[in-house]
Every structure is written in C-alpha cells, then in structure tokens.
Design an enzyme around this catalytic site. Structure first.
Site, PDB file in Angstrom:
ATOM      1  N   PHE A 125     -20.852  14.812  83.311  1.00 57.55           N
ATOM      2  CA  PHE A 125     -19.896  15.137  82.240  1.00 57.55           C
ATOM      3  C   PHE A 125     -18.721  15.962  82.724  1.00 57.55           C
ATOM      4  O   PHE A 125     -17.669  15.977  82.098  1.00 57.55           O
ATOM      5  CB  PHE A 125     -20.618  15.898  81.114  1.00 57.55           C
ATOM      6  CG  PHE A 125     -20.828  17.362  81.418  1.00 57.55           C
ATOM      7  CD1 PHE A 125     -19.831  18.285  81.153  1.00 57.55           C
ATOM      8  CD2 PHE A 125     -22.006  17.822  81.997  1.00 57.55           C
ATOM      9  CE1 PHE A 125     -19.997  19.634  81.459  1.00 57.55           C
ATOM     10  CE2 PHE A 125     -22.182  19.162  82.303  1.00 57.55           C
ATOM     11  CZ  PHE A 125     -21.167  20.065  82.034  1.00 57.55           C
ATOM     12  N   LYS A 149     -21.446   3.612  84.576  1.00 54.37           N
ATOM     13  CA  LYS A 149     -22.049   4.294  83.421  1.00 54.37           C
ATOM     14  C   LYS A 149     -21.515   5.717  83.387  1.00 54.37           C
ATOM     15  O   LYS A 149     -21.904   6.569  84.181  1.00 54.37           O
ATOM     16  CB  LYS A 149     -23.575   4.337  83.539  1.00 54.37           C
ATOM     17  CG  LYS A 149     -24.191   4.801  82.228  1.00 54.37           C
ATOM     18  CD  LYS A 149     -25.581   5.366  82.360  1.00 54.37           C
ATOM     19  CE  LYS A 149     -25.617   6.838  82.607  1.00 54.37           C
ATOM     20  NZ  LYS A 149     -25.043   7.687  81.557  1.00 54.37           N
ATOM     21  N   ARG A 153     -22.024  12.081  77.399  1.00 53.07           N
ATOM     22  CA  ARG A 153     -21.443  13.206  76.655  1.00 53.07           C
ATOM     23  C   ARG A 153     -19.917  13.193  76.658  1.00 53.07           C
ATOM     24  O   ARG A 153     -19.285  13.828  75.840  1.00 53.07           O
ATOM     25  CB  ARG A 153     -21.968  14.522  77.235  1.00 53.07           C
ATOM     26  CG  ARG A 153     -23.478  14.605  77.039  1.00 53.07           C
ATOM     27  CD  ARG A 153     -24.022  15.925  77.437  1.00 53.07           C
ATOM     28  NE  ARG A 153     -24.249  16.009  78.880  1.00 53.07           N
ATOM     29  CZ  ARG A 153     -24.905  16.988  79.455  1.00 53.07           C
ATOM     30  NH1 ARG A 153     -25.376  17.967  78.733  1.00 53.07           N
ATOM     31  NH2 ARG A 153     -25.082  17.011  80.751  1.00 53.07           N
ATOM     32  N   CYS A 257     -19.178  21.539  90.329  1.00 53.14           N
ATOM     33  CA  CYS A 257     -20.191  21.565  91.390  1.00 53.14           C
ATOM     34  C   CYS A 257     -19.725  22.407  92.561  1.00 53.14           C
ATOM     35  O   CYS A 257     -20.517  22.818  93.388  1.00 53.14           O
ATOM     36  CB  CYS A 257     -20.495  20.155  91.867  1.00 53.14           C
ATOM     37  SG  CYS A 257     -19.067  19.400  92.637  1.00 53.14           S
ATOM     38  N   GLU A 357     -29.472  26.492  90.069  1.00 50.53           N
ATOM     39  CA  GLU A 357     -28.065  26.317  89.722  1.00 50.53           C
ATOM     40  C   GLU A 357     -27.894  26.721  88.251  1.00 50.53           C
ATOM     41  O   GLU A 357     -28.635  26.236  87.395  1.00 50.53           O
ATOM     42  CB  GLU A 357     -27.668  24.846  89.908  1.00 50.53           C
ATOM     43  CG  GLU A 357     -26.216  24.587  89.576  1.00 50.53           C
ATOM     44  CD  GLU A 357     -25.830  23.100  89.676  1.00 50.53           C
ATOM     45  OE1 GLU A 357     -26.622  22.245  89.262  1.00 50.53           O
ATOM     46  OE2 GLU A 357     -24.722  22.825  90.165  1.00 50.53           O
TER      47      GLU A 357
HETATM   48  P1  NAD Z   1     -26.856  15.082  84.730  1.00 51.04           P
HETATM   49  O1  NAD Z   1     -27.698  14.878  85.931  1.00 51.04           O
HETATM   50  O2  NAD Z   1     -27.479  15.612  83.505  1.00 51.04           O
HETATM   51  O3  NAD Z   1     -26.157  13.693  84.323  1.00 51.04           O
HETATM   52  C1  NAD Z   1     -25.513  12.876  85.290  1.00 51.04           C
HETATM   53  C2  NAD Z   1     -25.769  11.410  84.956  1.00 51.04           C
HETATM   54  O4  NAD Z   1     -27.162  11.103  85.122  1.00 51.04           O
HETATM   55  C3  NAD Z   1     -25.414  11.057  83.521  1.00 51.04           C
HETATM   56  O5  NAD Z   1     -24.747   9.819  83.523  1.00 51.04           O
HETATM   57  C4  NAD Z   1     -26.756  11.015  82.812  1.00 51.04           C
HETATM   58  O6  NAD Z   1     -26.796  10.044  81.789  1.00 51.04           O
HETATM   59  C5  NAD Z   1     -27.738  10.659  83.904  1.00 51.04           C
HETATM   60  N1  NAD Z   1     -29.025  11.381  83.761  1.00 51.04           N
HETATM   61  C6  NAD Z   1     -29.233  12.623  83.264  1.00 51.04           C
HETATM   62  N2  NAD Z   1     -30.525  12.977  83.361  1.00 51.04           N
HETATM   63  C7  NAD Z   1     -31.159  11.939  83.927  1.00 51.04           C
HETATM   64  C8  NAD Z   1     -32.522  11.703  84.301  1.00 51.04           C
HETATM   65  N3  NAD Z   1     -33.477  12.620  84.112  1.00 51.04           N
HETATM   66  N4  NAD Z   1     -32.819  10.527  84.873  1.00 51.04           N
HETATM   67  C9  NAD Z   1     -31.863   9.611  85.096  1.00 51.04           C
HETATM   68  N5  NAD Z   1     -30.571   9.782  84.755  1.00 51.04           N
HETATM   69  C10 NAD Z   1     -30.215  10.922  84.185  1.00 51.04           C
HETATM   70  O7  NAD Z   1     -25.620  16.002  85.196  1.00 51.04           O
HETATM   71  P2  NAD Z   1     -24.491  16.633  84.274  1.00 51.04           P
HETATM   72  O8  NAD Z   1     -25.094  17.743  83.475  1.00 51.04           O
HETATM   73  O9  NAD Z   1     -23.740  15.574  83.567  1.00 51.04           O
HETATM   74  O10 NAD Z   1     -23.524  17.246  85.397  1.00 51.04           O
HETATM   75  C11 NAD Z   1     -23.731  18.522  85.965  1.00 51.04           C
HETATM   76  C12 NAD Z   1     -24.423  18.424  87.304  1.00 51.04           C
HETATM   77  O11 NAD Z   1     -23.667  17.591  88.171  1.00 51.04           O
HETATM   78  C13 NAD Z   1     -24.514  19.753  88.021  1.00 51.04           C
HETATM   79  O12 NAD Z   1     -25.775  19.861  88.622  1.00 51.04           O
HETATM   80  C14 NAD Z   1     -23.420  19.680  89.070  1.00 51.04           C
HETATM   81  O13 NAD Z   1     -23.612  20.495  90.200  1.00 51.04           O
HETATM   82  C15 NAD Z   1     -23.474  18.243  89.423  1.00 51.04           C
HETATM   83  N6  NAD Z   1     -22.233  17.782  90.030  1.00 51.04           N
HETATM   84  C16 NAD Z   1     -22.249  17.498  91.359  1.00 51.04           C
HETATM   85  C17 NAD Z   1     -21.081  17.086  91.989  1.00 51.04           C
HETATM   86  C18 NAD Z   1     -21.065  16.775  93.460  1.00 51.04           C
HETATM   87  O14 NAD Z   1     -20.112  16.164  93.908  1.00 51.04           O
HETATM   88  N7  NAD Z   1     -22.065  17.165  94.218  1.00 51.04           N
HETATM   89  C19 NAD Z   1     -19.903  16.949  91.249  1.00 51.04           C
HETATM   90  C20 NAD Z   1     -19.943  17.231  89.880  1.00 51.04           C
HETATM   91  C21 NAD Z   1     -21.126  17.635  89.278  1.00 51.04           C
END
Ligand code: NAD
Length: 472
Positions: A125, A149, A153, A257, A357
């Site tokens: 998100f 996908k 949110r 991140c 985190e």
């Molecule tokens: P999230 O993992 O909740 O969601 C990311 C995606 O995965 C969404 O499309 C969601 O629908 C899907 N998803 C969520 N839970 C899932 C599950 N249990 N099984 C399968 N799919 C699932 O992450 P978020 O809250 O949207 O984003 C924040 C996180 O992303 C933080 O941990 C942040 O550090 C990380 N992030 C990492 C980077 C990077 O480049 N390393 C960049 C941006 C964000």
C-alpha cells in the site's frame, strides 16, 4: 462480481471507493488475456515498445497532479515516481545480447536477451504509484505481458496508471489488473502461464509468496520489511544529521521500507538526544492534503493499534518513551489513524520494539561506545534493506560501508534508494531471490538468454564423415 472491498481514507476512516474483488473466472480470464497478447507484444519491434514507454512517461508527468490527489491521504514524496519508466525507455541498449565471433573455425556464438512470457506483480500500500511503476514498465518493455495485483487498500492509482498506459498505446491484453487479497496472491503463485513474480510488502507475505511461487517453478523476487539503522558519529554535522534523521524517521509517518526507524548514537553523540526529541516534537501531524502537514495518518486502525502496542511493549520491557505520539489529536480528523512522532530511548537489541518492524512514526534509539559496536549491532539485526552513517570522517565512512552487511548504504544520505540505472539492492532478511528490482538486475529478472552457436563453412570445408566428438 461477488464481493466488493472498501477503500478508506486513513485520515477519516470514511469509505471513499470500492473495488471489485476478482473472481476465479475473472482472474483466469486476465491471465489468458496476458497469454494471448504475449506473442504479438514480444514480437513487436523493440523501437515500437520504446515509443509507447516514451509516451507513457510523458503522460505520467503531465498528469502528476491526478496522482497527488489519489495519494493525498498520505504525506508523500514519491521520489522515484517516473524514473524507472524513464529508464525503461533505454531498453534498446539494455536488451543487447553478446557476440563472440570465431570461437572456432567458421563458428560464431551470439546471445539474445528474450522475455519470459507472462509476469506478475504483487504490490504493497505504501507507495501506490511508485512501486507498481517499478514493476510492469520494466517487465513489459522487455516484451513480457503483465498481470498486476495492487494493494487492496490503495488500488485506484494502479487503475489510473493502467488507463494511461492504454492511452500511451499499449495493446489490449498486455497489462491486466486483478484486485483481491489472498486468493489473488495464490492464483498468481499457482498459475502455470506466469513465469515470474515481483513482490513488495511484508516478510509474512513475501516469504510465503517466495516459497509457493518458487515451488511452482517461477522466478520470484520478494522485497520485504526492514529495520534501517542510522549510525550517528560524534563528528557528524549535527544540524544536518538531526534534520535528516527526523525527516527520514517520520516522513510518510514512517511507512516507508527505507524509513530510518532506528538510530544508534555513538559516544558523545548520545548527548544529542534531547535536541532530536525537540525537532521531532515540532513536526505537524495532519491529514495528507492539509497544507503544512509533515506526518500523515497510518493506513488503517489495525496499523495504529499495532504501532501503539509496539510502543507499549518498549515501555513494558524497560525502554523510555521520550516523545509519545499515541494520544495525538488532529482537529477535524478525530477518527483518523494518527500517531504523532514517537521516540523511544534506552532501547536494547532484545526488545520487541527493536526486533520487529514498526512501520509507523516511531524512532527507536540505541547507544554504542564505538563504531565497531554499532556495526556489530546492525549486522546482528536480521534485516538488510538500508542503513546510513552520519560522519565527517572519510575513513569512518569507508570502514562502515565496507563492514556493514546491508544492501543499501548511505553516507550522510538518510534514505539511500538507488536511482534506476542502479538496482534496489535490499539484502538478508529484507530480500529473497537473486535478482533485484529495476536497473540491470531488473532487466535480468524479466529476461532469459538464448545462445546461438552457428557454423557457416565454405563449400570445400564440408565434412567427409560423421563427427562423433562434441562439435567445438
Ligand atoms: P503486505 O505484506 O500486507 O501486503 C503486500 C501485498 O501482499 C498486498 O498486495 C497484499 O494483498 C498481499 N498480502 C498481504 N498479506 C498477505 C499474506 N498473508 N499472504 C499473501 N499475500 C498477502 O504489506 P503492506 O502492509 O501493504 O506494505 C508494508 C510492508 O511492505 C512493510 O513491511 C514494508 O517494509 C514493505 N515494503 C518493502 C519494500 C521494499 O522494497 N523492500 C518497499 C515498500 C514496502
């Protein structure tokens, strides 16, 4: 459509849009559409694909205000907004293969860099436009078709991006969007036509997707969570360092991140803590579309609850909350998911507020006697997304950049996200896979190599009998 997902404004928690959750039939139709479009898209002249992305980057820039409106519930600086798309326009040289003439008599070898087929992206998100733009433009310009996908949110930016790509001339079927949560993720991990998955998000989701996707024979890159340390040396430029630290810890309410969520104050720099607190206190908490807002809301009430409980865990484990944003009130936005800037001191490495985190506007502060102590603290932390050192001493900076085991290092640069001629090289617990995001590694991720060895003999060199040894 059997089900709708509500999208909330995090500053008010009002429903601002609804998105249709894709059914299994719709998801299959989307993947089939990508498969059908692949042949003509991959066979299209690379110059024609380049032209589409040249138009696309211009359209994005001309419409930047529309994205700002879509994202205005956050306080964003989408730093690398269209840069990856701009970089994808250099595809003609990025896709070059290699050649070696005369590897033996009359024989030449050359390679083609070719697309894989249908590729997929699963986005988080927190950068609703930027992260999708790190995914499909790179994949598509290489000749793949793409199934994306977005985060359930914040899906509206992605829809805007898809419409603009269509306007830029991308043929039907080359990009398909599916909305949803776990079912959509499982669909992507399992569908046989999908050859590669680019994921960005939390470790919980990223590790699951890496395992399930790899098991099904797909390439997967999982860019995941972080705990980024800023190491503050006593010889640093104090004014710059404190401002950079505060900006990088609390910007976008810590929902980056690459947020600098952990400070290690080394030696005499410990005495800078009260000033750090004063600067953080001065930040203005407000809805992202309000003038002068520095710190916006968290994405959801659940996020707020989680962040607050991690702050409390610090208190329970003996840390000291030096600035507490848990009870912040924002006039006119009483129902928003706001947490004000929070600083936790006296933190030690075994505490939960350090090991997990937080992904909120919370800076945890540790102390170290020496640079070596600080380096071993950072290297003992499982994450490896980013880190920064603040110093005016070149030798200190060099030692840190060489000895720290983190994929992206800043020297007096608090958020060292590489521009797209490089790659986004998070490491260790922040990344799974072997080819990183965008840049040269991104091109490698979305392509495979075909190697051709050809022999053209003159008439008089025709073989007189079968050659039973390996031809070389
Ligand atoms: P999230 O993992 O909740 O969601 C990311 C995606 O995965 C969404 O499309 C969601 O629908 C899907 N998803 C969520 N839970 C899932 C599950 N249990 N099984 C399968 N799919 C699932 O992450 P978020 O809250 O949207 O984003 C924040 C996180 O992303 C933080 O941990 C942040 O550090 C990380 N992030 C990492 C980077 C990077 O480049 N390393 C960049 C941006 C964000």
């Amino acid at each position: 459509i059997s089900e709708w997902l509500d999208i909330h404004n995090p500053a008010t928690n009002e429903v601002i849009a609804r998105v249709p959750k894709a059914t299994q039939e719709e998801m299959s139709a989307a993947a089939d559409s990508c498969s059908r479009a692949f042949h003509s898209w991959s066979e299209m002249s690379i110059l024609a694909r380049q032209q589409i992305f040249l138009r696309y980057q211009q359209l994005i820039k001309d419409n930047i205000v529309r994205f700002t409106i879509e994202q205005n519930n956050f306080v964003f600086a989408d730093l690398f907004f269209a840069e990856v798309v701009e970089h994808s326009c250099s595809i003609t040289s990025l896709m070059l293969g290699e050649t070696l003439p005369s590897i033996t008599k009359d024989m030449d070898t050359y390679t083609y860099r070719l697309p894989l087929g249908v590729c997929a992206g699963i986005a988080p998100f927190n950068f609703p436009a930027m992260i999708p733009l790190w995914m499909f433009p790179m994949g598509m310009v290489c000749g793949n078709t793409y199934l994306l996908k977005p985060s359930e949110r914040v899906p509206t930016c992605t829809m805007l991006l898809a419409k603009m790509l269509q306007d830029a001339g991308a043929p039907d079927g080359t990009l398909n969007i599916i909305h949803g949560q776990h079912d959509a993720v499982n669909f992507i991990c399992d569908h046989p036509a999908i050859k590669a998955i680019s994921f960005v998000g939390s470790n919980q989701a990223g590790e699951y997707i890496y395992e399930r996707g790899s098991k099904n024979g797909k390439r997967v890159q999982s860019n995941m969570g972080a705990k980024n340390h800023g190491v503050v040396m006593p010889d640093a430029n104090k004014e710059n360092t404190l401002n950079q630290l505060v900006g990088a810890a609390f910007g976008a309410a810590g929902q980056r991140c690459m947020a600098l969520s952990t400070a290690i104050l080394v030696g005499e720099a410990r005495s800078w803590l009260p000033e750090l607190v004063e600067r953080a206190k001065a930040l203005r908490v407000n809805a992202g579309d309000q003038p002068g807002a520095d710190v916006g809301p968290l994405i959801s009430p659940q996020s707020k609850e989680r962040v607050c409980s991690l702050i409390q865990s610090g208190v329970d484990e003996g840390a000291k909350v030096l600035l507490d944003g848990r009870n912040v009130k924002v006039k006119g936005y009483e129902n928003g998911n706001f947490v004000g800037p929070t600083i936790i001191g006296n933190v030690t490495p075994e505490m939960k507020c350090y090991t997990e985190e937080i992904f909120g506007p919370v800076l945890v502060v540790l102390e170290a006697d020496t640079l070596d102590d600080a380096i071993s603290m950072v290297n003992n932390n499982p994450y490896g997304n980013g880190t920064a050192i603040f110093t005016t001493n070149g030798a200190t900076a060099r030692k840190y950049t060489h000895e720290v085991d983190v994929g992206q290092v800043g020297v007096n640069v608090p958020i060292p996200v590489p521009l797209p001629m490089f790659s986004f090289t998070g490491s260790r617990g922040s990344f799974r896979g072997d080819m990183n995001f965008y840049g040269k590694q991104g091109i490698q991720f979305y392509t495979q190599i075909k190697t051709v060895t050809s022999q053209w003999k003159a008439e008089d060199a025709t073989l007189k009998s079968p050659a039973v040894t390996m031809p070389t």
